[in-house]
Design an enzyme around this catalytic site. Structure first.
Site, PDB file in Angstrom:
ATOM      1  N   GLN A   1       0.848  -1.198   0.000  1.00  0.00           N
ATOM      2  CA  GLN A   1       0.000   0.000   0.000  1.00  0.00           C
ATOM      3  C   GLN A   1       0.885   1.250   0.000  1.00  0.00           C
ATOM      4  OE1 GLN A   1      -3.508  -0.558   2.973  1.00  0.00           O
ATOM      5  NE2 GLN A   1      -1.846  -1.861   3.687  1.00  0.00           N
ATOM      6  N   ASN A   2       2.181   1.033   0.202  1.00  0.00           N
ATOM      7  CA  ASN A   2       3.093   2.165   0.363  1.00  0.00           C
ATOM      8  C   ASN A   2       3.359   2.852  -0.971  1.00  0.00           C
ATOM      9  OD1 ASN A   2       3.165   1.521   3.026  1.00  0.00           O
ATOM     10  ND2 ASN A   2       5.124   0.451   2.956  1.00  0.00           N
TER      11      ASN A   2
ATOM     12  N   ASP B   1       6.060   5.111  -1.119  1.00  0.00           N
ATOM     13  CA  ASP B   1       7.377   5.747  -0.931  1.00  0.00           C
ATOM     14  C   ASP B   1       8.488   5.144  -1.799  1.00  0.00           C
ATOM     15  OD1 ASP B   1       7.464   4.052   2.297  1.00  0.00           O
ATOM     16  OD2 ASP B   1       8.183   3.326   0.366  1.00  0.00           O
TER      17      ASP B   1
ATOM     18  N   HIS C   1      -1.422   1.506  -4.305  1.00  0.00           N
ATOM     19  CA  HIS C   1      -1.818   2.911  -4.194  1.00  0.00           C
ATOM     20  C   HIS C   1      -0.911   3.866  -4.955  1.00  0.00           C
ATOM     21  CE1 HIS C   1      -3.904   1.620  -0.194  1.00  0.00           C
ATOM     22  NE2 HIS C   1      -4.611   1.298  -1.264  1.00  0.00           N
TER      23      HIS C   1
ATOM     24  N   CYS D   1      -1.124  13.228 -15.710  1.00  0.00           N
ATOM     25  CA  CYS D   1      -2.079  14.300 -16.042  1.00  0.00           C
ATOM     26  C   CYS D   1      -3.480  13.806 -15.706  1.00  0.00           C
ATOM     27  CB  CYS D   1      -1.988  14.638 -17.540  1.00  0.00           C
ATOM     28  SG  CYS D   1      -3.301  15.766 -18.085  1.00  0.00           S
TER      29      CYS D   1
ATOM     30  N   CYS E   1      -5.087  13.765 -19.806  1.00  0.00           N
ATOM     31  CA  CYS E   1      -4.673  13.075 -21.045  1.00  0.00           C
ATOM     32  C   CYS E   1      -3.898  11.790 -20.773  1.00  0.00           C
ATOM     33  CB  CYS E   1      -3.808  14.014 -21.913  1.00  0.00           C
ATOM     34  SG  CYS E   1      -2.157  14.284 -21.230  1.00  0.00           S
TER      35      CYS E   1
ATOM     36  N   GLY F   1       3.014  -4.320   9.055  1.00  0.00           N
ATOM     37  CA  GLY F   1       3.001  -2.867   9.167  1.00  0.00           C
ATOM     38  C   GLY F   1       1.796  -2.189   8.577  1.00  0.00           C
TER      39      GLY F   1
ATOM     40  N   ASN G   1       3.181  -6.725  13.702  1.00  0.00           N
ATOM     41  CA  ASN G   1       2.753  -5.360  13.994  1.00  0.00           C
ATOM     42  C   ASN G   1       2.778  -5.202  15.514  1.00  0.00           C
ATOM     43  OD1 ASN G   1       1.303  -2.961  14.399  1.00  0.00           O
ATOM     44  ND2 ASN G   1      -0.029  -3.329  12.634  1.00  0.00           N
TER      45      ASN G   1
HETATM   46  C1  BV8 Z   1     -11.974   2.818  -3.584  1.00  0.00           C
HETATM   47  C2  BV8 Z   1      -2.420   6.966  -1.351  1.00  0.00           C
HETATM   48  C3  BV8 Z   1     -13.902   2.706  -4.911  1.00  0.00           C
HETATM   49  C4  BV8 Z   1      -2.455   8.411  -1.055  1.00  0.00           C
HETATM   50  C5  BV8 Z   1      -3.992   5.861   0.117  1.00  0.00           C
HETATM   51  C6  BV8 Z   1     -14.680  -0.963   1.199  1.00  0.00           C
HETATM   52  C7  BV8 Z   1     -14.323  -1.332  -0.103  1.00  0.00           C
HETATM   53  C8  BV8 Z   1     -13.780  -0.388  -0.967  1.00  0.00           C
HETATM   54  C9  BV8 Z   1     -13.576   0.939  -0.540  1.00  0.00           C
HETATM   55  C10 BV8 Z   1     -13.927   1.301   0.743  1.00  0.00           C
HETATM   56  C11 BV8 Z   1     -14.478   0.359   1.609  1.00  0.00           C
HETATM   57  N1  BV8 Z   1     -14.715   0.990   2.790  1.00  0.00           N
HETATM   58  C12 BV8 Z   1     -14.313   2.283   2.696  1.00  0.00           C
HETATM   59  C13 BV8 Z   1     -13.862   2.503   1.454  1.00  0.00           C
HETATM   60  C14 BV8 Z   1     -13.380   3.784   0.970  1.00  0.00           C
HETATM   61  C15 BV8 Z   1     -11.890   3.971   1.182  1.00  0.00           C
HETATM   62  C16 BV8 Z   1     -11.386   3.460   2.489  1.00  0.00           C
HETATM   63  O1  BV8 Z   1     -10.811   2.371   2.564  1.00  0.00           O
HETATM   64  N2  BV8 Z   1     -11.535   4.272   3.519  1.00  0.00           N
HETATM   65  C17 BV8 Z   1     -11.024   3.907   4.829  1.00  0.00           C
HETATM   66  C18 BV8 Z   1     -10.410   5.133   5.500  1.00  0.00           C
HETATM   67  C19 BV8 Z   1     -12.175   3.326   5.624  1.00  0.00           C
HETATM   68  N3  BV8 Z   1     -11.176   3.323   0.099  1.00  0.00           N
HETATM   69  C20 BV8 Z   1     -10.969   4.020  -1.020  1.00  0.00           C
HETATM   70  O2  BV8 Z   1     -11.394   5.134  -1.205  1.00  0.00           O
HETATM   71  C21 BV8 Z   1     -10.161   3.325  -2.103  1.00  0.00           C
HETATM   72  N4  BV8 Z   1     -10.870   3.503  -3.334  1.00  0.00           N
HETATM   73  O3  BV8 Z   1     -12.361   1.926  -2.924  1.00  0.00           O
HETATM   74  O4  BV8 Z   1     -12.637   3.283  -4.688  1.00  0.00           O
HETATM   75  C22 BV8 Z   1     -14.271   3.003  -6.291  1.00  0.00           C
HETATM   76  C23 BV8 Z   1     -14.475   1.927  -7.159  1.00  0.00           C
HETATM   77  C24 BV8 Z   1     -14.871   2.202  -8.452  1.00  0.00           C
HETATM   78  C25 BV8 Z   1     -15.013   3.532  -8.890  1.00  0.00           C
HETATM   79  C26 BV8 Z   1     -14.758   4.595  -8.019  1.00  0.00           C
HETATM   80  C27 BV8 Z   1     -14.389   4.330  -6.708  1.00  0.00           C
HETATM   81  C28 BV8 Z   1      -8.800   3.970  -2.268  1.00  0.00           C
HETATM   82  C29 BV8 Z   1      -7.962   3.754  -1.049  1.00  0.00           C
HETATM   83  C30 BV8 Z   1      -6.542   4.263  -1.297  1.00  0.00           C
HETATM   84  C31 BV8 Z   1      -6.318   5.561  -0.572  1.00  0.00           C
HETATM   85  N5  BV8 Z   1      -4.944   6.013  -0.757  1.00  0.00           N
HETATM   86  N6  BV8 Z   1      -2.749   6.266  -0.131  1.00  0.00           N
HETATM   87  C32 BV8 Z   1      -1.280   8.805  -0.212  1.00  0.00           C
HETATM   88  O5  BV8 Z   1      -0.770   7.971   0.543  1.00  0.00           O
HETATM   89  O6  BV8 Z   1      -0.875   9.955  -0.324  1.00  0.00           O
HETATM   90  S1  BV8 Z   1      -4.320   5.063   1.547  1.00  0.00           S
HETATM   91  C33 BV8 Z   1      -3.109   5.251   2.700  1.00  0.00           C
HETATM   92  O7  BV8 Z   1      -3.521   4.410   3.818  1.00  0.00           O
HETATM   93  C34 BV8 Z   1      -1.736   4.729   2.340  1.00  0.00           C
HETATM   94  O8  BV8 Z   1      -1.631   4.124   1.077  1.00  0.00           O
HETATM   95  C35 BV8 Z   1      -1.484   3.700   3.427  1.00  0.00           C
HETATM   96  O9  BV8 Z   1      -0.652   2.699   3.046  1.00  0.00           O
HETATM   97  C36 BV8 Z   1      -2.847   3.202   3.607  1.00  0.00           C
HETATM   98  C37 BV8 Z   1      -3.121   2.261   4.727  1.00  0.00           C
HETATM   99  O10 BV8 Z   1      -2.521   2.709   5.886  1.00  0.00           O
HETATM  100  P1  BV8 Z   1      -1.360   1.789   6.505  1.00  0.00           P
HETATM  101  O11 BV8 Z   1      -0.356   1.527   5.431  1.00  0.00           O
HETATM  102  O12 BV8 Z   1      -1.958   0.623   7.162  1.00  0.00           O
HETATM  103  O13 BV8 Z   1      -0.699   2.777   7.522  1.00  0.00           O
HETATM  104  P2  BV8 Z   1      -1.231   3.163   8.990  1.00  0.00           P
HETATM  105  O14 BV8 Z   1      -0.463   4.352   9.436  1.00  0.00           O
HETATM  106  O15 BV8 Z   1      -2.710   3.199   8.985  1.00  0.00           O
HETATM  107  O16 BV8 Z   1      -0.814   1.899   9.889  1.00  0.00           O
HETATM  108  C38 BV8 Z   1       0.542   1.622  10.121  1.00  0.00           C
HETATM  109  C39 BV8 Z   1       0.576   0.324  10.896  1.00  0.00           C
HETATM  110  O17 BV8 Z   1       1.939  -0.069  11.061  1.00  0.00           O
HETATM  111  C40 BV8 Z   1       0.003   0.458  12.302  1.00  0.00           C
HETATM  112  O18 BV8 Z   1      -0.847  -0.648  12.545  1.00  0.00           O
HETATM  113  C41 BV8 Z   1       1.239   0.403  13.220  1.00  0.00           C
HETATM  114  O19 BV8 Z   1       0.954  -0.249  14.433  1.00  0.00           O
HETATM  115  C42 BV8 Z   1       2.168  -0.436  12.394  1.00  0.00           C
HETATM  116  N7  BV8 Z   1       3.592  -0.204  12.634  1.00  0.00           N
HETATM  117  C43 BV8 Z   1       4.217   0.954  12.977  1.00  0.00           C
HETATM  118  N8  BV8 Z   1       5.554   0.740  13.036  1.00  0.00           N
HETATM  119  C44 BV8 Z   1       5.758  -0.570  12.702  1.00  0.00           C
HETATM  120  C45 BV8 Z   1       4.514  -1.171  12.435  1.00  0.00           C
HETATM  121  N9  BV8 Z   1       4.394  -2.462  12.077  1.00  0.00           N
HETATM  122  C46 BV8 Z   1       5.519  -3.187  11.977  1.00  0.00           C
HETATM  123  N10 BV8 Z   1       6.764  -2.689  12.201  1.00  0.00           N
HETATM  124  C47 BV8 Z   1       6.901  -1.394  12.553  1.00  0.00           C
HETATM  125  N11 BV8 Z   1       8.139  -0.884  12.798  1.00  0.00           N
END
Ligand code: BV8
Length: 226
Positions: free
Chosen positions: A83-84, A86, A101, A109, A112, A170, A196
């Site tokens: 999902q990253n 970076d 992602h 763009c 286009c 993660g 995690n």
């Molecule tokens: C879509 C890019 C539909 C931008 C990101 C059900 C089905 C489908 C969609 C949905 C659904 N329910 C809700 C939705 C809508 C939405 C969604 O999921 N919302 C959430 C908030 C509920 N989903 C969408 O909108 C998706 N699109 O479904 O479109 C559609 C279909 C047809 C036509 C039109 C539309 C798009 C989702 C993508 C969003 N973009 N990123 C950017 O990053 O700038 S998401 C963003 O969150 C990042 O990509 C990130 O990777 C992702 C998930 O977060 P995590 O990676 O898990 O990071 P987080 O900080 O949350 O957690 C870190 C974890 O690591 C923690 O648990 C921590 O404890 C742990 N940790 C920390 N240190 C360590 C560690 N673990 C191990 N070792 C360590 N050292």
């Protein structure tokens, strides 16, 4: 297989989204990582992505990234679903990788389909597309409300249906449809290992949960492999 989230890059010094002082604590993601947010204030969105490029530029892959590359070299069937955005897994040498992602290091763009690698960190970006009239250059990431690439989803679905072990590393498993691949793997009969420090909503599906940093736990697991 592995499904990775921002926690994989945390030990490289890149902020996660939801933990601690994560990015989403400071900004409303609806304002920044969404088409409406870009429509409303493209300059603010570009400032945020440039900040993240700035933060990520000097960072290097950590032992967690390198351990996943070792698994890819050791097991021909291994794939990483990330999902990253970076690019650190690719920099670590990961080749069998599906970027759900997109990437902050690519632009496209919004009209286009022009796409390019872009590592610049401009302050006041002119985001007019040079290839068409009226199009705007945006980060090539999947924003909330935008669909993931259908080929990526189909390929990931086929791989997960055939996998026997899914490492979930993660990720808070709160973003969909990426998080759906965890129950999908469970339904396909795969063992699931969650690495995690914190519990997640998908922890109950894990065969084994390792409450440790992935950069510590995964190298130890690999050391123990024959
Ligand atoms: C879509 C890019 C539909 C931008 C990101 C059900 C089905 C489908 C969609 C949905 C659904 N329910 C809700 C939705 C809508 C939405 C969604 O999921 N919302 C959430 C908030 C509920 N989903 C969408 O909108 C998706 N699109 O479904 O479109 C559609 C279909 C047809 C036509 C039109 C539309 C798009 C989702 C993508 C969003 N973009 N990123 C950017 O990053 O700038 S998401 C963003 O969150 C990042 O990509 C990130 O990777 C992702 C998930 O977060 P995590 O990676 O898990 O990071 P987080 O900080 O949350 O957690 C870190 C974890 O690591 C923690 O648990 C921590 O404890 C742990 N940790 C920390 N240190 C360590 C560690 N673990 C191990 N070792 C360590 N050292």
């Amino acid at each position: 297989m592995a499904l990775a989230g921002a926690g994989l890059s945390a030990e490289s010094g890149i902020e996660t989204y939801r933990g601690g002082g994560g990015m989403w604590q400071k900004y409303r993601f609806q304002d920044l990582a969404s088409p409406a947010g870009f429509q409303k204030n493209p300059q603010l969105v570009w400032e945020w992505y440039c900040q993240r490029r700035d933060q990520a530029a000097g960072k290097t892959p950590n032992p967690g990234h390198l351990a996943l590359v070792t698994l890819e070299k050791k097991y021909p069937a291994f794939w990483l679903l990330t999902q990253n955005v970076d690019g650190l897994s690719q920099r670590a040498g990961q080749t069998r990788i599906i970027e759900f992602h997109g990437s902050i290091w690519r632009v496209k763009c919004d009209s286009c389909g022009f796409m390019a690698e872009d590592h610049t960190v401009p302050t006041n970006r002119d985001n007019q597309c040079r290839e068409c009239v009226g199009g705007r250059i945006r980060p090539d990431v999947v924003w909330f409300g935008e669909p993931l690439d259908s080929e990526a989803l189909n390929q990931a679905g086929q791989l997960v249906n055939a996998c026997d072990l899914l490492l979930v590393v993660g990720t808070s498993a709160q973003v969909f449809p990426a998080a759906n691949f965890i129950p999908l793997a469970a339904r396909a009969g795969a063992n699931i290992i969650e690495i995690n420090p914190e519990e997640t909503q998908m922890s109950p599906l894990a065969t084994v949960t390792i409450r440790q940093a992935v950069g510590v736990a995964l190298p130890q697991i690999i050391e123990g492999l024959s």
